[in-house]
Design a protein around this motif. Structure first.
Motif, mmCIF file in Angstrom:
data_model
loop_
_atom_site.group_PDB
_atom_site.id
_atom_site.type_symbol
_atom_site.label_atom_id
_atom_site.label_comp_id
_atom_site.label_asym_id
_atom_site.label_seq_id
_atom_site.Cartn_x
_atom_site.Cartn_y
_atom_site.Cartn_z
ATOM 1 N N ASP A 38 0.744 -1.104 0.034
ATOM 2 C CA ASP A 38 -0.220 0.008 0.302
ATOM 3 C C ASP A 38 0.491 1.130 0.308
ATOM 4 O O ASP A 38 1.500 1.647 1.054
ATOM 5 C CB ASP A 38 -0.835 0.232 1.016
ATOM 6 C CG ASP A 38 -2.182 0.817 1.174
ATOM 7 O OD1 ASP A 38 -1.813 2.058 0.816
ATOM 8 O OD2 ASP A 38 -2.980 0.753 1.885
ATOM 9 N N THR A 41 0.531 4.296 3.163
ATOM 10 C CA THR A 41 1.050 3.574 4.126
ATOM 11 C C THR A 41 1.821 3.248 4.700
ATOM 12 O O THR A 41 2.521 3.434 5.381
ATOM 13 C CB THR A 41 0.195 2.797 4.865
ATOM 14 O OG1 THR A 41 -0.288 1.845 4.875
ATOM 15 C CG2 THR A 41 -1.235 3.630 4.725
ATOM 16 N N LEU A 45 0.834 -6.227 1.861
ATOM 17 C CA LEU A 45 0.197 -6.582 1.995
ATOM 18 C C LEU A 45 0.364 -8.229 1.473
ATOM 19 O O LEU A 45 -0.442 -9.203 1.976
ATOM 20 C CB LEU A 45 -0.624 -6.080 0.922
ATOM 21 C CG LEU A 45 -1.350 -5.120 1.660
ATOM 22 C CD1 LEU A 45 -2.005 -4.157 0.710
ATOM 23 C CD2 LEU A 45 -2.298 -5.293 2.426
ATOM 24 N N HIS A 240 -6.590 4.173 -1.762
ATOM 25 C CA HIS A 240 -5.564 3.188 -1.202
ATOM 26 C C HIS A 240 -5.365 2.820 -3.061
ATOM 27 O O HIS A 240 -5.434 3.138 -3.952
ATOM 28 C CB HIS A 240 -6.140 1.362 -0.923
ATOM 29 C CG HIS A 240 -6.578 1.375 0.885
ATOM 30 N ND1 HIS A 240 -5.756 1.556 1.471
ATOM 31 C CD2 HIS A 240 -7.235 1.149 1.612
ATOM 32 C CE1 HIS A 240 -6.482 1.616 2.668
ATOM 33 N NE2 HIS A 240 -7.376 1.287 2.630
ATOM 34 N N THR A 269 -8.603 -7.542 1.694
ATOM 35 C CA THR A 269 -8.303 -7.189 2.624
ATOM 36 C C THR A 269 -8.766 -5.643 3.390
ATOM 37 O O THR A 269 -8.664 -5.699 4.639
ATOM 38 C CB THR A 269 -6.590 -7.733 2.523
ATOM 39 O OG1 THR A 269 -6.657 -9.285 1.965
ATOM 40 C CG2 THR A 269 -6.276 -7.564 4.409
ATOM 41 N N LEU A 270 -7.833 -5.110 2.828
ATOM 42 C CA LEU A 270 -7.551 -3.388 3.500
ATOM 43 C C LEU A 270 -9.387 -3.212 3.447
ATOM 44 O O LEU A 270 -9.250 -2.422 3.937
ATOM 45 C CB LEU A 270 -6.914 -2.883 2.312
ATOM 46 C CG LEU A 270 -5.477 -2.326 2.165
ATOM 47 C CD1 LEU A 270 -4.964 -1.939 0.227
ATOM 48 C CD2 LEU A 270 -4.863 -2.153 3.235
ATOM 49 N N GLU A 271 -10.208 -3.268 2.452
ATOM 50 C CA GLU A 271 -11.639 -2.711 2.719
ATOM 51 C C GLU A 271 -11.863 -3.722 3.746
ATOM 52 O O GLU A 271 -12.721 -2.680 5.023
ATOM 53 C CB GLU A 271 -12.148 -3.246 1.412
ATOM 54 C CG GLU A 271 -14.149 -3.048 1.315
ATOM 55 C CD GLU A 271 -14.423 -3.565 0.820
ATOM 56 O OE1 GLU A 271 -15.471 -2.775 1.044
ATOM 57 O OE2 GLU A 271 -14.593 -3.535 -0.317
ATOM 58 N N ARG A 273 -10.334 -4.742 6.522
ATOM 59 C CA ARG A 273 -9.659 -3.847 7.403
ATOM 60 C C ARG A 273 -10.390 -2.252 7.651
ATOM 61 O O ARG A 273 -10.203 -2.146 8.635
ATOM 62 C CB ARG A 273 -7.903 -3.779 7.528
ATOM 63 C CG ARG A 273 -7.130 -3.313 8.165
ATOM 64 C CD ARG A 273 -5.596 -2.898 8.073
ATOM 65 N NE ARG A 273 -5.756 -2.145 7.276
ATOM 66 C CZ ARG A 273 -4.342 -1.439 7.202
ATOM 67 N NH1 ARG A 273 -3.301 -2.160 7.458
ATOM 68 N NH2 ARG A 273 -3.892 -0.595 6.016
ATOM 69 N N ASP A 274 -10.340 -1.340 6.533
ATOM 70 C CA ASP A 274 -10.974 -0.230 6.500
ATOM 71 C C ASP A 274 -12.158 -0.575 8.074
ATOM 72 O O ASP A 274 -12.858 0.483 8.407
ATOM 73 C CB ASP A 274 -10.927 0.278 5.635
ATOM 74 C CG ASP A 274 -9.641 1.033 5.526
ATOM 75 O OD1 ASP A 274 -8.637 1.007 5.984
ATOM 76 O OD2 ASP A 274 -9.953 0.781 4.362
ATOM 77 N N LEU A 324 0.724 -7.818 6.525
ATOM 78 C CA LEU A 324 0.177 -6.604 7.767
ATOM 79 C C LEU A 324 1.156 -5.578 7.884
ATOM 80 O O LEU A 324 0.776 -5.068 8.846
ATOM 81 C CB LEU A 324 -1.236 -6.873 8.485
ATOM 82 C CG LEU A 324 -2.304 -7.576 7.266
ATOM 83 C CD1 LEU A 324 -3.520 -7.587 8.437
ATOM 84 C CD2 LEU A 324 -2.411 -6.569 5.821
#
Length: 430
Positions: A38, A41, A45, A240, A269-271, A273-274, A324
């Motif tokens: 990402d 940040t 991943l 992202h 995965t990011l969605e 986690r967000d 992560l």
């Protein structure tokens, strides 16, 4: 124990990993490498053999373009300036534009020829124009690459044509992709072009993910026999932006399918986690930033992200691994306020912030910034800002010092903490 949303995302990644796998007879782990990060940040991943030595092939042209963009910014060459084709350039092996000896191509057309056509004759000509000789240019490329934080990369030519001494890593290619967008956003749109017209002929971009996969806006493909099929992809969805690197694919089609599946899995995965982090943030008191950060840290810790999650089968191609955090420095503590800067060179310098409070008015936030500034000499280097945010239908203003490096943010918070001043660091993109 991993939460239900994370189990769903992990399950999706497992399925996609198996779909993208090769049969044991076709797997070639000596050439394969993959890396997904990402960009906003720095969160890694997916990382598989990302530090292993690989041949870049035409990914080399990303560095050639970096050097060309840098020369443009220095005023050494303009977009309309001609670049002459020498005999050596004209005789470069395909792919190429078949430019005759003594002809010229403008710098802007050269950019398009490198991005879309991956023209080796143009790459040689650019190297000779900027470095006098291609070998001299390659030496300058290597020096600049190391300055950018690409320690595993050595260039011997400008095109990526076979040379056993021309090597890189998947992680280095991701760093280069980030550097291109960070340092030359004004030129990055060239990587998003799907075709290039030259001398009445239309060439289509080898990177077929551009314009086909949601959010993909570049960067570059590459192939030589020793490397297999490589690709570096940039994709943005919402907040992202991902950089994905695949090296050593057995075919262009399988490489592209694997890249697409890794991107989809990473965004999913990011969605997930967000969603969890947003719930934690909305459930936390906002006026006391130390308390807020502690609650979010507890919620993140509950996700069980401290350890990598292994996916896939050892009988198939290199399995997908969700990480992560960088595999060289796992998340031992989820609290950003105590996280130290990475030892390796960062491509996200100057994007960190320090938050010292959240208030019901912009005036209160600015007053807090004024009162805190004398507490740390580092804060005088930062940009103070009162940032509005809507939380549960209420508007608050975050008091932040922006434009800091990770090191500066950590040191500033340490100094404020010694004075019992509330403070926590904010990673890029947050």
């Amino acid at each position: 124990m991993i939460s239900h949303p994370l189990r769903l995302a992990a399950g999706l990644l497992l399925v996609l990993s198996l779909m993208a796998s090769l049969s044991p007879a076709r797997a070639d782990t000596s050439r394969y490498a993959a890396f997904v990060v990402d960009q906003n940040t720095g969160v890694v991943l997916h990382s598989r053999q990302s530090e292993a030595t690989r041949y870049p092939a035409s990914l080399t042209k990303m560095m050639t373009l970096y050097m060309l963009f840098e020369a443009m910014e220095a005023g050494e060459i303009g977009l309309n300036d001609p670049i002459r084709i020498s005999a050596r350039a004209a005789n470069a092996p395909p792919s190429r534009l078949d430019l005759p000896i003594g002809s010229t191509i403008s710098a802007e057309d050269a950019i398009r020829a490198l991005v879309v056509r991956s023209a080796n004759d143009v790459a040689v000509a650019v190297g000779e124009r900027l470095g006098g000789t291609e070998s001299g240019f390659a030496a300058a490329m290597t020096t600049r690459a190391h300055e950018l934080g690409l320690p595993g990369t050595t260039f011997r030519n400008a095109s990526g044509l076979p040379d056993s001494r021309q090597v890189t890593t998947a992680r280095d290619m991701a760093r280069l992709a980030i550097a291109l967008q960070r340092d030359f956003p004004q030129y990055f749109q060239y990587f998003d072009e799907t075709r290039f017209v030259w001398d009445g002929r239309t060439y289509r971009n080898h990177n077929t993910l551009v314009g086909r996969v949601e959010g993909v806006d570049g960067l570059k493909t590459g192939y030589i026999r020793a490397s297999g099929f490589n690709v570096v992809v940039s994709a943005e969805r919402g907040e992202h932006r991902l950089i994905a690197v695949i090296m050593g694919g057995p075919t262009a089609a399988s490489r592209d399918a694997h890249a697409e599946e890794l991107l989809e899995a990473a965004f999913s995965t990011l969605e997930q986690r967000d969603d969890r982090l947003l719930f934690a943030a909305l459930s936390s008191p906002r006026i006391n930033p130390i308390r807020q950060q502690a609650l979010i840290a507890m919620d993140v810790a509950a996700l069980g992200l401290a350890d990598p999650v292994e996916m896939g089968s050892t009988q198939a191609a290199p399995p997908l691994r969700i990480v992560l955090a960088d595999e060289s420095s796992q998340l031992a503590d989820a609290r950003p306020a105590t996280r130290s800067a990475p030892d390796e060179p960062s491509l996200l310098r100057g994007a960190w912030s320090v938050q010292v409070g959240a208030y019901n008015s912009a005036a209160a936030a600015r007053d807090r910034l004024d009162r805190v500034t004398p507490s740390s000499a580092i804060l005088s280097l930062a940009q103070p800002a009162a940032r509005a945010v809507d939380v549960g239908g209420n508007r608050l203003w975050r008091a932040r010092f922006e434009s800091l490096t990770a090191d500066e943010a950590a040191h500033a918070c340490a100094e404020l903490g010694a004075r019992n001043e509330p403070c926590y660091t904010v990673a890029p993109g947050r």
